[in-house]
Design a protein around this motif. Structure first.
Motif, short mmCIF file in Angstrom:
data_model
loop_
_atom_site.label_atom_id
_atom_site.label_comp_id
_atom_site.label_asym_id
_atom_site.label_seq_id
_atom_site.Cartn_x
_atom_site.Cartn_y
_atom_site.Cartn_z
N VAL A 68 0.85 -1.20 0.00
CA VAL A 68 0.00 0.00 0.00
C VAL A 68 0.89 1.25 0.00
CG1 VAL A 68 -1.69 1.35 1.32
CG2 VAL A 68 -1.94 -1.14 1.12
N VAL A 69 1.88 1.25 0.89
CA VAL A 69 2.79 2.40 0.97
C VAL A 69 3.57 2.54 -0.34
CG1 VAL A 69 4.77 3.39 2.18
CG2 VAL A 69 2.97 2.24 3.48
N ALA A 70 4.05 1.43 -0.89
CA ALA A 70 4.80 1.47 -2.15
C ALA A 70 3.94 2.04 -3.28
CB ALA A 70 5.31 0.08 -2.51
N SER A 71 2.68 1.64 -3.30
CA SER A 71 1.77 2.12 -4.33
C SER A 71 1.59 3.64 -4.26
CB SER A 71 0.42 1.42 -4.17
OG SER A 71 -0.54 1.99 -5.03
N TYR A 72 1.39 4.14 -3.06
CA TYR A 72 1.23 5.60 -2.90
C TYR A 72 2.54 6.33 -3.19
CZ TYR A 72 -3.56 5.70 -1.28
OH TYR A 72 -4.93 5.62 -1.23
N LEU A 75 3.46 7.26 -6.70
CA LEU A 75 2.78 8.41 -7.30
C LEU A 75 3.69 9.63 -7.35
CD1 LEU A 75 -0.70 8.09 -5.54
CD2 LEU A 75 -0.09 7.38 -7.86
N GLY A 76 4.74 9.61 -6.54
CA GLY A 76 5.67 10.74 -6.52
C GLY A 76 5.23 11.80 -5.53
N ARG A 77 5.69 13.01 -5.80
CA ARG A 77 5.41 14.13 -4.90
C ARG A 77 3.90 14.28 -4.70
NH1 ARG A 77 8.36 19.71 -4.57
NH2 ARG A 77 6.81 20.85 -3.40
N GLY A 78 3.50 14.45 -3.45
CA GLY A 78 2.09 14.63 -3.12
C GLY A 78 1.37 13.33 -2.78
N TRP A 79 2.14 12.25 -2.61
CA TRP A 79 1.49 10.97 -2.34
C TRP A 79 0.74 10.98 -1.03
CZ3 TRP A 79 2.73 7.80 1.80
CH2 TRP A 79 3.94 8.04 2.46
N GLN A 80 1.23 11.70 -0.03
CA GLN A 80 0.53 11.75 1.26
C GLN A 80 -0.78 12.53 1.13
OE1 GLN A 80 3.88 13.36 3.36
NE2 GLN A 80 4.22 11.42 4.44
N GLN A 82 -2.55 12.64 -1.59
CA GLN A 82 -3.46 11.72 -2.29
C GLN A 82 -4.04 10.70 -1.33
OE1 GLN A 82 -4.52 11.89 -5.56
NE2 GLN A 82 -5.98 10.41 -4.75
N MET A 83 -3.22 10.19 -0.41
CA MET A 83 -3.70 9.24 0.58
C MET A 83 -4.78 9.90 1.45
SD MET A 83 -1.63 7.08 3.48
CE MET A 83 -0.79 5.98 2.36
N SER A 85 -6.78 12.32 0.57
CA SER A 85 -7.98 12.44 -0.27
C SER A 85 -8.73 11.12 -0.36
CB SER A 85 -7.62 12.90 -1.68
OG SER A 85 -7.30 14.24 -1.70
N ASP A 86 -7.97 10.04 -0.56
CA ASP A 86 -8.60 8.72 -0.66
C ASP A 86 -9.30 8.33 0.65
OD1 ASP A 86 -7.63 8.64 -3.22
OD2 ASP A 86 -6.07 7.15 -2.81
N LEU A 87 -8.68 8.64 1.77
CA LEU A 87 -9.30 8.34 3.07
C LEU A 87 -10.56 9.18 3.27
CD1 LEU A 87 -6.12 8.05 5.30
CD2 LEU A 87 -7.75 6.21 4.77
N ARG A 88 -10.53 10.43 2.84
CA ARG A 88 -11.73 11.28 2.95
C ARG A 88 -12.88 10.70 2.14
NH1 ARG A 88 -12.45 15.70 5.00
NH2 ARG A 88 -10.83 16.81 6.08
N ARG A 89 -12.55 10.28 0.89
CA ARG A 89 -13.59 9.69 0.04
C ARG A 89 -14.13 8.40 0.63
NH1 ARG A 89 -10.70 11.14 -4.23
NH2 ARG A 89 -9.71 9.11 -4.48
N ALA A 90 -13.24 7.55 1.16
CA ALA A 90 -13.67 6.27 1.73
C ALA A 90 -14.57 6.49 2.94
CB ALA A 90 -12.44 5.43 2.11
N ARG A 91 -14.30 7.51 3.73
CA ARG A 91 -15.10 7.80 4.93
C ARG A 91 -16.24 8.77 4.64
NH1 ARG A 91 -15.52 4.43 8.27
NH2 ARG A 91 -16.21 6.01 9.70
N LYS A 92 -16.36 9.19 3.35
CA LYS A 92 -17.41 10.11 2.94
C LYS A 92 -17.39 11.42 3.74
CE LYS A 92 -20.50 6.57 1.15
NZ LYS A 92 -19.87 5.32 1.31
#
Length: 98
Positions: A68-72, A75-80, A82-83, A85-92
């Motif tokens: 999971v960490v490797a995948s993020y 993505l390069g700069r800004g991966w945290q 993006q993570m 944002s993904d958590l916000r979307r998952a938790r609505k």
């Protein structure tokens, strides 16, 4: 404070720079300091970022699977960001909601 003697003052002028008495420098004001960039050892140590207030992000320690960490990170700069944002979307969660 050592004063420049006439010889060194003349040397300054001969190099194309007029000598100025450091006592004639303007007073440093808070406004000047607010605009200043502080550099120590060639690195900027104060960038002048405004205070974040109540919306500041909080540092946390969390254990995640290596893939999971490797995948993020891939993505390069800004991966945290993006993570986050993904958590916000998952938790609505709505942006900026505390």
């Amino acid at each position: 404070m050592p004063r420049k003697n006439a010889k060194s003052a003349a040397a300054s002028v001969s190099k194309g720079r007029a000598w100025r008495d450091p006592d004639d420098a303007p007073e440093i004001t808070n406004a000047m300091l607010d605009r200043a960039t502080i550099v120590k050892g060639g690195k900027v140590i104060q960038r002048g970022r405004p205070p974040l207030g109540d919306n500041a992000k909080q540092p946390v320690t969390v254990r995640l699977d290596a893939d999971v960490v490797a995948s993020y990170r891939s993505l390069g700069r800004g991966w945290q960001t993006q993570m986050n944002s993904d958590l916000r979307r998952a938790r609505k969660l709505k942006k900026g909601a505390g």
